[in-house]
Structure formats: C-alpha cells, structure tokens
Design a protein around this motif. Structure first.
Motif, PDB file in Angstrom:
ATOM      1  N   LYS A 125      22.467 -83.566  17.966  1.00  0.00           N
ATOM      2  CA  LYS A 125      22.951 -84.022  16.168  1.00  0.00           C
ATOM      3  C   LYS A 125      23.958 -84.229  15.928  1.00  0.00           C
ATOM      4  N   ASN A 126      24.706 -83.218  17.269  1.00  0.00           N
ATOM      5  CA  ASN A 126      26.560 -83.567  17.196  1.00  0.00           C
ATOM      6  C   ASN A 126      26.522 -84.951  17.732  1.00  0.00           C
ATOM      7  N   ASN A 127      25.510 -85.286  18.213  1.00  0.00           N
ATOM      8  CA  ASN A 127      26.472 -86.590  19.358  1.00  0.00           C
ATOM      9  C   ASN A 127      26.937 -86.430  20.904  1.00  0.00           C
ATOM     10  N   ASN A 128      26.036 -85.348  21.130  1.00  0.00           N
ATOM     11  CA  ASN A 128      26.387 -84.559  22.285  1.00  0.00           C
ATOM     12  C   ASN A 128      25.377 -84.786  23.305  1.00  0.00           C
ATOM     13  N   LYS A 129      25.793 -85.344  24.458  1.00  0.00           N
ATOM     14  CA  LYS A 129      24.747 -85.591  25.005  1.00  0.00           C
ATOM     15  C   LYS A 129      25.034 -84.177  26.590  1.00  0.00           C
ATOM     16  N   ASN A 130      25.761 -83.479  26.412  1.00  0.00           N
ATOM     17  CA  ASN A 130      25.930 -82.125  27.310  1.00  0.00           C
ATOM     18  C   ASN A 130      25.100 -81.535  27.585  1.00  0.00           C
ATOM     19  N   PHE A 131      24.985 -81.339  28.949  1.00  0.00           N
ATOM     20  CA  PHE A 131      23.517 -80.950  29.899  1.00  0.00           C
ATOM     21  C   PHE A 131      23.647 -79.365  30.051  1.00  0.00           C
ATOM     22  N   LEU A 132      25.085 -79.262  30.013  1.00  0.00           N
ATOM     23  CA  LEU A 132      25.462 -77.808  31.027  1.00  0.00           C
ATOM     24  C   LEU A 132      25.577 -76.965  30.333  1.00  0.00           C
ATOM     25  N   CYS A 138      19.347 -71.133  31.129  1.00  0.00           N
ATOM     26  CA  CYS A 138      18.553 -71.186  32.215  1.00  0.00           C
ATOM     27  C   CYS A 138      18.941 -70.047  33.173  1.00  0.00           C
ATOM     28  N   ILE A 139      19.361 -70.493  33.678  1.00  0.00           N
ATOM     29  CA  ILE A 139      20.006 -70.102  35.142  1.00  0.00           C
ATOM     30  C   ILE A 139      20.771 -68.187  35.331  1.00  0.00           C
ATOM     31  N   LEU A 140      21.372 -67.928  33.532  1.00  0.00           N
ATOM     32  CA  LEU A 140      21.775 -67.006  33.679  1.00  0.00           C
ATOM     33  C   LEU A 140      20.714 -65.925  34.250  1.00  0.00           C
ATOM     34  N   PRO A 141      21.646 -64.471  35.496  1.00  0.00           N
ATOM     35  CA  PRO A 141      21.206 -63.793  35.909  1.00  0.00           C
ATOM     36  C   PRO A 141      20.998 -63.236  35.546  1.00  0.00           C
ATOM     37  N   ASN A 142      21.481 -62.693  34.235  1.00  0.00           N
ATOM     38  CA  ASN A 142      21.066 -61.903  33.703  1.00  0.00           C
ATOM     39  C   ASN A 142      19.517 -61.491  32.646  1.00  0.00           C
ATOM     40  N   ASN A 143      19.266 -62.780  33.036  1.00  0.00           N
ATOM     41  CA  ASN A 143      17.350 -63.520  32.894  1.00  0.00           C
ATOM     42  C   ASN A 143      16.375 -62.917  33.369  1.00  0.00           C
ATOM     43  N   LEU A 144      17.181 -62.420  34.580  1.00  0.00           N
ATOM     44  CA  LEU A 144      16.450 -62.104  35.266  1.00  0.00           C
ATOM     45  C   LEU A 144      16.083 -60.091  35.404  1.00  0.00           C
ATOM     46  N   LEU A 145      15.855 -59.707  35.219  1.00  0.00           N
ATOM     47  CA  LEU A 145      16.330 -58.220  34.337  1.00  0.00           C
ATOM     48  C   LEU A 145      14.949 -58.353  33.707  1.00  0.00           C
ATOM     49  N   PHE A 350      31.370 -72.285  35.677  1.00  0.00           N
ATOM     50  CA  PHE A 350      30.649 -70.972  35.608  1.00  0.00           C
ATOM     51  C   PHE A 350      28.907 -71.727  36.118  1.00  0.00           C
ATOM     52  N   ILE A 351      28.434 -72.677  35.890  1.00  0.00           N
ATOM     53  CA  ILE A 351      27.529 -72.506  36.811  1.00  0.00           C
ATOM     54  C   ILE A 351      27.147 -73.014  38.188  1.00  0.00           C
ATOM     55  N   ILE A 352      28.879 -73.266  38.401  1.00  0.00           N
ATOM     56  CA  ILE A 352      28.589 -73.220  39.911  1.00  0.00           C
ATOM     57  C   ILE A 352      28.284 -71.893  40.662  1.00  0.00           C
ATOM     58  N   PHE A 353      29.588 -71.018  39.781  1.00  0.00           N
ATOM     59  CA  PHE A 353      29.263 -69.240  39.967  1.00  0.00           C
ATOM     60  C   PHE A 353      28.041 -68.322  39.966  1.00  0.00           C
ATOM     61  N   ASN A 354      27.141 -69.398  38.643  1.00  0.00           N
ATOM     62  CA  ASN A 354      26.147 -68.034  38.459  1.00  0.00           C
ATOM     63  C   ASN A 354      24.617 -69.113  40.009  1.00  0.00           C
ATOM     64  N   LEU A 355      24.667 -70.251  39.871  1.00  0.00           N
ATOM     65  CA  LEU A 355      24.380 -70.846  41.245  1.00  0.00           C
ATOM     66  C   LEU A 355      24.350 -70.035  42.041  1.00  0.00           C
ATOM     67  N   PHE A 356      25.009 -69.135  42.495  1.00  0.00           N
ATOM     68  CA  PHE A 356      25.766 -68.811  44.559  1.00  0.00           C
ATOM     69  C   PHE A 356      25.309 -67.427  44.293  1.00  0.00           C
ATOM     70  N   ILE A 357      25.149 -67.262  43.165  1.00  0.00           N
ATOM     71  CA  ILE A 357      24.229 -65.901  42.625  1.00  0.00           C
ATOM     72  C   ILE A 357      22.586 -65.993  43.096  1.00  0.00           C
ATOM     73  N   LEU A 358      22.063 -67.000  41.854  1.00  0.00           N
ATOM     74  CA  LEU A 358      21.390 -66.344  41.293  1.00  0.00           C
ATOM     75  C   LEU A 358      19.581 -66.843  42.304  1.00  0.00           C
ATOM     76  N   PHE A 359      19.968 -67.492  42.981  1.00  0.00           N
ATOM     77  CA  PHE A 359      18.774 -66.953  44.347  1.00  0.00           C
ATOM     78  C   PHE A 359      18.651 -65.857  45.061  1.00  0.00           C
ATOM     79  N   PRO A 360      20.088 -65.605  45.488  1.00  0.00           N
ATOM     80  CA  PRO A 360      20.364 -64.612  46.492  1.00  0.00           C
ATOM     81  C   PRO A 360      19.915 -63.659  45.351  1.00  0.00           C
ATOM     82  N   SER A 361      20.075 -63.343  43.607  1.00  0.00           N
ATOM     83  CA  SER A 361      19.811 -62.125  43.607  1.00  0.00           C
ATOM     84  C   SER A 361      18.276 -61.788  43.053  1.00  0.00           C
TER      85      SER A 361
END
Length: 459
Positions: A125-132, A138-145, A350-361
């Motif tokens: 809606k804001n003409n922004n194609k940002n997908f980050l 979806c990849i926030l490790p806190n979601n796993l809890l 921030f995404i790279i940082f989270n992906l680094f521990i997501l799957f080990p988590s």
C-alpha cells in the motif's frame, strides 16, 4: 483508467514471498506438531472454551475452586479462569479443530503467518516492495516458544496490529472491534490505547473512546448477566501496602529492572549465550531508532513501562510472555513508515543474526518435558481403570482436568507431606518421563505407613 488502488499480491515478488512464508510455516508447524509442553495455562483456556460451548461455565469454575483449594503449594496469583477472549475464539473455531489439542496448537503459527502477510499488504500500500520485515516476522526465534505451547500473546499481537491499521485508515468500528478483542485475549493490551490518543485529534478521541467504552461495557454486562463471570478473568492482585516492603528497596527495584530488560532482549533474540541476547537487543534498538517516528517511541515505551509497573507492584507474571506484542507492533511501526537504506541494512543484519541461531534453536529445544499421545494413553490406563472417582494429585492438574474431566490438584512436594484429602497421587519423580508414571494411595501416606501401595502401569 488510472487507479491508485494497490492490490494485495499483485507481483511475482509477493507471490514468491508468500509461498515461501507459507512453506516455512508448514515446516515449523510439522516440526512442533507431535508434542506440546506440560505448561498448564492452555489447558484452562481450552476448558473455558468447552464450558462456553456446553453452557457449563459455572460447573468449570466450581471445579477450579476445588482444585485451587486442595493445592497446598498453589501460586496465590493463580486464577480460576482467564480472560474470555481467547476461549471464545477457540469455541467459535471448534468446527475446524474439533478440540484436537495438536490442531488447536497450530493457531500460533497461523497467526504469525497472517501477521507476515498483513505486513506485505501494508508495504504494498505504501509502494514498498521490501520483503525483509515479513521474513523477519516468521523467523523470530521467540516464536518457537509459542509453537510448543498454546499461549495467546501472538494472537493478541495480530489483533493489536489490525486495530492500529484500521484506525489509521479511519475505519473506527473495525479498529474498536479488533482492539477490544486484543484486550480480551491479553488484558495488558489495553496499555496500547495510548496509540489512539497520540495519533488523533481531541474530537476524534472522544468518538473513539465512546465506542470503545460502550463495547467493553456491553461485553462485560453480557458475560456478567448470562454466565455470572467477569470477561477479564478473576486475577487476584495484592495491593502494594500488603506486600513486602522490600519492593521499595533500590536493590529489589534494580534487579527487577535489569531482569525486565533482559527478558525484553530475549523477545528479540535468545540462545544459551547471554552476550548474543544483549547484541541482538542493541541491533533492534538501532533498528527502531532509524525507523520510528517520534510518537511511535511513546507508544512502545508507554506499553512497556505500564506492563512493568503492574507486573512489579500488583501481579507478577512471566514478563517475556506478556511483552511479546512489543516486537510485532514495532515491526508494524517500521512497515508503515518510509524505509530508508539504513533501515534495510539493519533489517538484513538482524535477519542474518537470527537465522544464525534459528535452526540450532530448533535442534536444541528440550522435548523431554513434553506431552505426547503416549503420555495420555499411559495416564488414561491409570485413571479410567480404577481411580476416576478420586481427586488426583499431580504436578500439572489442569492438564488432567482438561483431558479426563476429573478433579485434580497441584502437588510438587516429593515427600507428599502437605496432602489435605483422601486422594490418588499420580507421580513421576522426574516430572518428564511419562512411561514411568506411578500412583500412590495417599491414605496410607497420611497414616505414615512406609509400606504404602505402589501400582505401576499394567499392574
């Protein structure tokens, strides 16, 4: 004809991203589908939902009062019922999940996916194609809890975001509906009311406040008249003057404040290394500093401080759980504003940082203290064969009450010295290995007979 309307999912990028997010959600849901932890809160939510469906609310509340009265080590803050927003949603969606615990548990992954897809809509809606931002949701490790449990914090976050969005586009009725729903799911969501005050003029505030107050009053009256209960649950708070005076000591306040900041950091990034939590928290602070407008800061700070004050002085809860909306609301604030190159860089790191521990988590999550279908089978052999008429002492009584419709109460003393009634003790000395469950006859225990009855499964 030229139109300014931007359709949702109108290009290849959005199609690809949405498919990826859906696939990721299915993967995570499948990984966590086969078990759920022994936390008892969700059991009471489900029992309340069934009571609404069966018109047996008063019966449930009587059973809960008996359970709490028998529990010698019960937390004084444990309510006999929670706010009725989440149970109402469970009751209304029962035709989909059929009261299957593991299907109900999918509600949190689905809520995360809906938040991510809604952010795509806002960005387009804001003409922004940002997908980050949707990816980060979806990849926030806190979601796993929340995928190994059934807590309503993510669902309340979804309704808070919807209420903010519709308020911004001047659709007050929808904003009121979604905000009331969020507050009835998580009571402290009411502190986000500051957003509406900061982002509207005085006359608009009066109109919105009137509609919001009327909605709360109507719902409160309906539940009070029909069911004789409070829509907000029966949380017991201890007034400040009745509490220990060390609440006003600097050391106590300082330690609580530090713990509050650490728990907030763990919302954003967590693993076994505290340093990573601090680093993730700093990155996130930089992210909102580069992306927020001035009024957005006040919204987040007001909610956090108000929640901390209530938690510290009146009603101690798991602070991380009730602060969960902060991160989703913060991402909403970022998505509705103009995203600059600095924000994108910060999001990428921030995404790279989270992906680094997501799957080990995911790999390292401890499943030893988890419920499985075998767990229920083992318990049912004990209860239904011989002892269904007895009150049952167990370390997680609400789970037994949900599954077997029995009276159960909490016991967490391995010596069983505080028993108050003739009952059956269903005990696993490790409280995590259900095939080793044993039961004891509490009558002989109370008589201090060392040769108490011991029955194992299959005996």
């Amino acid at each position: 004809m030229v139109t300014n309307k931007i359709k949702f999912l109108d290009n290849k990028t959005n199609y690809f991203l949405s498919i990826f997010l859906l696939a990721y959600t299915i993967f995570i849901s499948h990984y966590f589908y086969s078990y759920i932890d022994w936390s008892g809160d969700y059991s009471l939510y489900i029992m309340q939902a069934k009571a609404l469906s069966n018109n047996s609310v008063n019966i449930l509340l009587e059973k809960m009062q008996i359970s709490l009265g028998l529990s010698p080590n019960s937390n004084p803050y444990t309510p006999s019922h929670y706010p009725w927003g989440f149970p109402t949603i469970l009751a209304l969606t029962s035709f989909l999940h059929k009261w299957n615990l593991f299907f109900i548990k999918l509600m949190n992954p689905i809520a995360v996916l809906l938040i991510a897809l809604f952010f795509i809509k806002i960005l387009r809606k804001n003409n922004n194609k940002n997908f980050l931002i949707p990816l980060l949701v979806c990849i926030l490790p806190n979601n796993l809890l929340f995928y190994s449990n059934l807590q309503p914090s993510i669902l309340s976050s979804l309704f808070i975001i919807l209420s903010f969005y519709y308020f911004d586009v001047k659709k007050e009725n929808k904003a009121v509906l979604f905000f009331v729903t969020a507050c009835l799911i998580r009571t402290n969501s009411i502190f986000f009311f500051i957003y509406f005050i900061l982002n509207s003029k005085f006359k608009e505030n009066l109109s919105f406040i009137f509609k919001l107050s009327l909605s709360f009053l109507s719902l409160f009256s309906f539940f009070r008249i029909i069911f004789g209960i409070s829509i907000f649950g029966n949380y017991e708070v201890t007034p400040i003057f009745q509490q220990s005076q060390n609440l006003f000591e600097f050391t106590t306040f300082y330690n609580s404040s530090v713990d509050f900041l650490i728990k907030t950091g763990e919302l954003i990034f967590f693993n076994s290394y505290k340093f990573s939590t601090y680093l993730g928290f700093v990155i996130f602070i930089f992210l909102i500093f580069l992306s927020f407008k001035k009024l957005d800061y006040f919204t987040i700070l007001f909610f956090a401080l108000a929640t901390f004050i209530v938690n510290y002085f009146l009603y101690p809860l798991d602070i991380k759980r009730i602060l969960t909306p902060i991160i989703f609301v913060s991402l909403f604030m970022i998505s509705k504003n103009k995203i600059n190159i600095y924000t994108n860089v910060c999001l990428s790191v921030f995404i790279i940082f989270n992906l680094f521990i997501l799957f080990p988590s995911i790999k390292d999550i401890d499943r030893s203290d988890s419920i499985s279908s075998q767990s229920f089978q083992n318990i049912s052999e004990i209860i239904y064969d011989k002892y269904s008429e007895y009150p049952i002492a167990f370390h997680k009584p609400r789970i037994l009450m949900m599954k077997y419709d029995v009276i159960s109460y909490k016991i967490n003393n391995e010596n069983f010295t505080d028993l108050k009634t003739n009952s059956i003790i269903l005990c696993d000395l490790n409280f995590n290995n259900c095939p080793d469950l044993k039961i004891y006859n509490s009558v002989k225990l109370l008589e201090k007979d060392d040769n108490f009855e011991l029955l194992q499964i299959g005996d």
